[in-house]
Design an enzyme around this catalytic site. Structure first.
Site, PDB file in Angstrom:
ATOM      1  N   HIS A  64       1.035  -1.310  -0.056  1.00 54.14           N
ATOM      2  CA  HIS A  64       0.102   0.034   0.199  1.00 54.14           C
ATOM      3  C   HIS A  64       0.911   1.223  -0.121  1.00 54.14           C
ATOM      4  CE1 HIS A  64      -3.180   2.852   1.079  1.00 54.14           C
ATOM      5  NE2 HIS A  64      -4.049   1.880   1.199  1.00 54.14           N
ATOM      6  N   GLY A 108       0.304  -5.087   1.759  1.00 56.39           N
ATOM      7  CA  GLY A 108      -0.909  -5.284   0.815  1.00 56.39           C
ATOM      8  C   GLY A 108      -0.499  -5.625  -0.446  1.00 56.39           C
ATOM      9  N   TYR A 138      -5.331  -4.797  10.129  1.00 56.49           N
ATOM     10  CA  TYR A 138      -5.652  -5.199   8.700  1.00 56.49           C
ATOM     11  C   TYR A 138      -7.282  -5.519   8.884  1.00 56.49           C
ATOM     12  CZ  TYR A 138      -3.676  -6.736   4.370  1.00 56.49           C
ATOM     13  OH  TYR A 138      -3.701  -6.536   2.906  1.00 56.49           O
TER      14      TYR A 138
HETATM   15  C1  LCV Z   1       5.120   4.821  -0.301  1.00 60.40           C
HETATM   16  C2  LCV Z   1       7.094   3.957  -0.615  1.00 60.40           C
HETATM   17  C3  LCV Z   1       6.824   2.313  -0.182  1.00 60.40           C
HETATM   18  C4  LCV Z   1       5.362   2.287   0.148  1.00 60.40           C
HETATM   19  N1  LCV Z   1       4.581   3.649   0.062  1.00 60.40           N
HETATM   20  O1  LCV Z   1      14.032   1.574  -1.277  1.00 60.40           O
HETATM   21  O2  LCV Z   1      -0.078  -4.648   5.013  1.00 60.40           O
HETATM   22  S1  LCV Z   1      -0.343  -3.301   5.606  1.00 60.40           S
HETATM   23  O3  LCV Z   1      -1.245  -2.974   6.799  1.00 60.40           O
HETATM   24  O4  LCV Z   1       1.053  -2.669   6.269  1.00 60.40           O
HETATM   25  C5  LCV Z   1      -0.588  -2.090   4.466  1.00 60.40           C
HETATM   26  C6  LCV Z   1      -1.172  -0.703   5.084  1.00 60.40           C
HETATM   27  C7  LCV Z   1       0.664  -1.877   3.608  1.00 60.40           C
HETATM   28  O5  LCV Z   1       0.815  -2.577   2.537  1.00 60.40           O
HETATM   29  O6  LCV Z   1       1.577  -0.890   4.037  1.00 60.40           O
HETATM   30  C8  LCV Z   1       2.835  -0.960   3.185  1.00 60.40           C
HETATM   31  C9  LCV Z   1       3.918  -2.065   3.648  1.00 60.40           C
HETATM   32  N2  LCV Z   1       5.170  -1.860   2.972  1.00 60.40           N
HETATM   33  C10 LCV Z   1       6.201  -1.742   3.937  1.00 60.40           C
HETATM   34  O7  LCV Z   1       6.181  -1.904   4.842  1.00 60.40           O
HETATM   35  C11 LCV Z   1       7.421  -1.520   2.880  1.00 60.40           C
HETATM   36  C12 LCV Z   1       8.023  -0.260   2.949  1.00 60.40           C
HETATM   37  N3  LCV Z   1       9.228  -0.040   2.031  1.00 60.40           N
HETATM   38  C13 LCV Z   1      10.191  -0.461   2.350  1.00 60.40           C
HETATM   39  O8  LCV Z   1      10.657  -1.120   3.797  1.00 60.40           O
HETATM   40  C14 LCV Z   1      11.448  -0.079   1.584  1.00 60.40           C
HETATM   41  O9  LCV Z   1      11.126   0.792   0.683  1.00 60.40           O
HETATM   42  C15 LCV Z   1      11.676  -1.330   0.630  1.00 60.40           C
HETATM   43  C16 LCV Z   1      12.314  -2.639   1.583  1.00 60.40           C
HETATM   44  C17 LCV Z   1      10.418  -1.965  -0.032  1.00 60.40           C
HETATM   45  C18 LCV Z   1      12.825  -0.865  -0.601  1.00 60.40           C
HETATM   46  O10 LCV Z   1      13.910  -0.284   0.106  1.00 60.40           O
HETATM   47  P1  LCV Z   1      14.782   0.416  -0.927  1.00 60.40           P
HETATM   48  O11 LCV Z   1      15.880   0.603   0.035  1.00 60.40           O
HETATM   49  O12 LCV Z   1      15.155  -0.440  -1.929  1.00 60.40           O
HETATM   50  P2  LCV Z   1      13.598   2.949  -0.521  1.00 60.40           P
HETATM   51  O13 LCV Z   1      13.305   2.591   0.808  1.00 60.40           O
HETATM   52  O14 LCV Z   1      14.663   3.924  -0.711  1.00 60.40           O
HETATM   53  O15 LCV Z   1      12.111   3.379  -1.334  1.00 60.40           O
HETATM   54  C19 LCV Z   1      12.444   3.985  -2.627  1.00 60.40           C
HETATM   55  C20 LCV Z   1      11.248   5.215  -2.548  1.00 60.40           C
HETATM   56  O16 LCV Z   1      10.054   4.517  -2.489  1.00 60.40           O
HETATM   57  C21 LCV Z   1       9.222   4.885  -1.617  1.00 60.40           C
HETATM   58  C22 LCV Z   1      10.484   5.273  -0.519  1.00 60.40           C
HETATM   59  O17 LCV Z   1       9.734   6.172   0.399  1.00 60.40           O
HETATM   60  C23 LCV Z   1      11.129   6.096  -1.347  1.00 60.40           C
HETATM   61  O18 LCV Z   1      10.840   7.333  -1.765  1.00 60.40           O
HETATM   62  P3  LCV Z   1      11.692   8.512  -1.990  1.00 60.40           P
HETATM   63  O19 LCV Z   1      12.872   8.161  -2.704  1.00 60.40           O
HETATM   64  O20 LCV Z   1      10.755   9.497  -2.174  1.00 60.40           O
HETATM   65  O21 LCV Z   1      12.554   8.692  -0.612  1.00 60.40           O
HETATM   66  N4  LCV Z   1       8.521   3.642  -0.992  1.00 60.40           N
HETATM   67  C24 LCV Z   1       8.918   2.611  -0.967  1.00 60.40           C
HETATM   68  N5  LCV Z   1       7.891   1.816  -0.451  1.00 60.40           N
HETATM   69  N6  LCV Z   1       5.235   1.452   0.480  1.00 60.40           N
HETATM   70  N7  LCV Z   1       6.410   4.970  -0.893  1.00 60.40           N
END
Ligand code: LCV
Length: 259
Positions: A64, A108, A138
């Protein structure tokens, strides 16, 4: 810039998520393009769909779009939330949808992948159920998607630890159908789709709908539902929920106080 590429090749449609800069976060815009792609596939009377990210990605989808989660005091996964809409569209699409997975599948997006009918993943794939990392309560039908995909103990471990499980473990517990190397996974999925195309589409469509109805057939009384909704409201009204979303935005670990 489009967020999803749609390729229709005869009776097979391939939907490719192409927003790697945001790790294919399931924003409303991304989901609307997936929905439009499914509409295009339906109009083309395809007999199979492949849902994938671009070949070689490290993250299939980060789940999400956290930036689009409500700040607080509103159900983050209500009926009309785009994530709920796309899950239902996948489940109700009248042909098999194959999830071709490479890389990390988060929150999600894990539910999106598991809502698909057949899941084929590369060995580097991982699957994570993440509400506990964000403080998100959730929703009931979302948890049912997970429960229909793996044993209750597996779902509980994934939900209560929020730790990703790797593709090998996912295959072992039945979360995915097949493991294939990155250089053969596309051909494997296309070959499976071409085989499905040769079968009776009406029979497959009705069996998919029968299986959806049977998988969702759980008795829960209005009183039970209202009680659970009341419990969920306490969570999305909590400071923990606000902290989870805020911590992500501030790129720091959350500190949950249980209130
Ligand atoms: C917005 C993002 C996101 C993102 N949203 O790259 O299941 S529930 O209930 O939790 C539900 C509500 C749900 O699905 O929630 C989301 C759950 N997802 C997560 O917890 C994963 C969150 N993301 C991460 O942990 C990391 O981004 C991963 C491991 C996926 C990738 O890491 P990596 O180092 O390769 P970055 O974190 O640097 O992300 C690159 C850009 O994508 C955005 C993040 O904020 C960053 O944006 P900026 O370049 O503007 O800083 N991004 C990543 N995931 N779910 N934005």
């Amino acid at each position: 810039m489009s967020l999803v590429r749609v390729d229709i090749d005869g009776l097979l449609a391939t939907l490719t998520m192409t927003n790697q800069p945001k790790r294919n976060a399931l924003s409303e815009a991304m989901i609307n393009e997936v929905l439009a792609g499914l509409d295009e596939a339906l109009a083309a009377k395809v007999r199979c769909v492949i849902l994938r990210a671009e070949p070689g990605v490290k993250i299939w989808s980060s789940g999400h779009d956290i930036q689009e989660l409500p700040k607080s005091h509103r159900d983050p996964l209500g009926w009309s939330d785009p994530l709920r809409v796309v899950i239902r569209a996948i489940e109700e699409f009248p042909a098999p949808i194959i999830a071709l997975i490479e890389g990390g599948v988060w929150g999600g997006a894990c539910e999106v992948a598991l809502a698909c009918d057949i899941i084929v993943a590369t060995p580097d794939s991982t699957f994570a159920i993440t509400p506990a990392k964000l403080g998100v309560p959730y929703n009931v039908t979302g948890l049912l998607t997970f429960m229909n995909a793996a044993s209750l103990h597996t779902v509980k471990e994934m939900a209560f630890t929020a730790r990703p499980i790797d593709a090998e473990r996912a295959l072992l517990v039945g979360l995915i159908n097949h493991l294939r190397q990155a250089d053969e996974i596309t051909a494997f999925c296309v070959e499976m789709a071409r085989g499905i195309e040769k079968l009776a589409p009406l029979a497959i469509a009705v069996m998919k709908e029968e299986l959806r109805v049977l998988a969702s057939a759980h008795s829960i009384t209005p009183r039970m539902f209202e009680r659970v909704q009341g419990m969920r409201r306490k969570v999305y009204d909590s400071t923990d929920y606000e902290e989870g979303v805020k911590a992500f935005k501030e790129k720091r670990p959350p500190v949950f106080l249980g209130e």
